[in-house]
Design a protein around this motif. Sequence first.
Motif, PDB file in Angstrom:
ATOM      1  N   GLN A 106      39.650   7.258  27.520  1.00 22.20           N
ATOM      2  CA  GLN A 106      40.815   6.407  27.697  1.00 22.20           C
ATOM      3  C   GLN A 106      41.929   7.165  28.414  1.00 22.20           C
ATOM      4  O   GLN A 106      42.295   8.281  28.039  1.00 22.20           O
ATOM      5  CB  GLN A 106      41.336   5.932  26.342  1.00 22.20           C
ATOM      6  CG  GLN A 106      42.613   5.118  26.401  1.00 22.20           C
ATOM      7  CD  GLN A 106      42.406   3.745  27.021  1.00 22.20           C
ATOM      8  OE1 GLN A 106      41.461   3.041  26.669  1.00 22.20           O
ATOM      9  NE2 GLN A 106      43.298   3.354  27.935  1.00 22.20           N
ATOM     10  N   LEU A 152      47.289  10.275  26.961  1.00 23.72           N
ATOM     11  CA  LEU A 152      48.512   9.534  27.248  1.00 23.72           C
ATOM     12  C   LEU A 152      49.416  10.396  28.121  1.00 23.72           C
ATOM     13  O   LEU A 152      49.675  11.564  27.802  1.00 23.72           O
ATOM     14  CB  LEU A 152      49.219   9.188  25.944  1.00 23.72           C
ATOM     15  CG  LEU A 152      50.608   8.541  26.047  1.00 23.72           C
ATOM     16  CD1 LEU A 152      50.507   7.187  26.733  1.00 23.72           C
ATOM     17  CD2 LEU A 152      51.234   8.421  24.660  1.00 23.72           C
ATOM     18  N   SER A 204      52.187   5.589  30.596  1.00 20.96           N
ATOM     19  CA  SER A 204      53.373   4.857  30.144  1.00 20.96           C
ATOM     20  C   SER A 204      54.429   4.837  31.248  1.00 20.96           C
ATOM     21  O   SER A 204      54.551   5.780  32.025  1.00 20.96           O
ATOM     22  CB  SER A 204      53.932   5.498  28.889  1.00 20.96           C
ATOM     23  OG  SER A 204      54.357   6.820  29.153  1.00 20.96           O
ATOM     24  N   PRO A 261      51.336   3.184  35.759  1.00 27.36           N
ATOM     25  CA  PRO A 261      50.897   2.367  34.617  1.00 27.36           C
ATOM     26  C   PRO A 261      49.648   1.545  34.930  1.00 27.36           C
ATOM     27  O   PRO A 261      48.806   1.335  34.037  1.00 27.36           O
ATOM     28  CB  PRO A 261      52.111   1.472  34.353  1.00 27.36           C
ATOM     29  CG  PRO A 261      53.271   2.297  34.793  1.00 27.36           C
ATOM     30  CD  PRO A 261      52.781   3.042  36.001  1.00 27.36           C
ATOM     31  N   THR A 297      45.889   6.407  29.446  1.00 27.49           N
ATOM     32  CA  THR A 297      47.027   5.516  29.265  1.00 27.49           C
ATOM     33  C   THR A 297      48.245   6.118  29.946  1.00 27.49           C
ATOM     34  O   THR A 297      48.615   7.267  29.664  1.00 27.49           O
ATOM     35  CB  THR A 297      47.329   5.289  27.778  1.00 27.49           C
ATOM     36  OG1 THR A 297      46.167   4.773  27.123  1.00 27.49           O
ATOM     37  CG2 THR A 297      48.482   4.297  27.616  1.00 27.49           C
ATOM     38  N   THR A 343      46.097   2.714  33.945  1.00 36.23           N
ATOM     39  CA  THR A 343      45.647   2.668  32.557  1.00 36.23           C
ATOM     40  C   THR A 343      44.319   1.931  32.443  1.00 36.23           C
ATOM     41  O   THR A 343      44.187   0.788  32.895  1.00 36.23           O
ATOM     42  CB  THR A 343      46.704   1.971  31.684  1.00 36.23           C
ATOM     43  OG1 THR A 343      47.897   2.768  31.663  1.00 36.23           O
ATOM     44  CG2 THR A 343      46.196   1.790  30.253  1.00 36.23           C
ATOM     45  N   ALA A 355      40.040  -1.779  32.846  1.00 38.33           N
ATOM     46  CA  ALA A 355      41.228  -2.113  32.076  1.00 38.33           C
ATOM     47  C   ALA A 355      40.927  -3.322  31.198  1.00 38.33           C
ATOM     48  O   ALA A 355      40.018  -4.107  31.500  1.00 38.33           O
ATOM     49  CB  ALA A 355      42.391  -2.403  33.015  1.00 38.33           C
TER      50      ALA A 355
END
Length: 127
Positions: free
Chosen positions: A122, A11, A126, A88, A124, A91, A40
Amino acid sequence: QVHLVESGGGLVQSGGSLRLSCVASGRTLSTTPVAWFRQAPGKEREFVAIITWSDSSTDYSDSVKGRFTISRDNAKSTVHLQMNSLKPEDTAVYYCAAQIGLYNPYLRRIPDHYNYWGQGTQVTVSS
């Protein structure tokens, strides 16, 4: 046979950076092009970048060009994806893939062209 393992996801805030790694075991990648794809939720798997082994030539999707850099380490049979200025919309689950045997550069952006895949990592981002 070759086994691919990705790592380095996580993240991160928008504008941040991550470095993904794809390590191969079972067979050297010294003569194998390796690509990164991403998927995604609710979307198809899409091409991100590729590096050949013969001359280290690279190709990037328009959406990541100038922000991502793919590189290789022959000695460690590893391919890296340095991702800067993350957004973003980056992601996704990121996969590395290798085509062993019948690589066709004209098909390099097509997921079905690759016969070996990692399990994915993964990423991600933000806002």
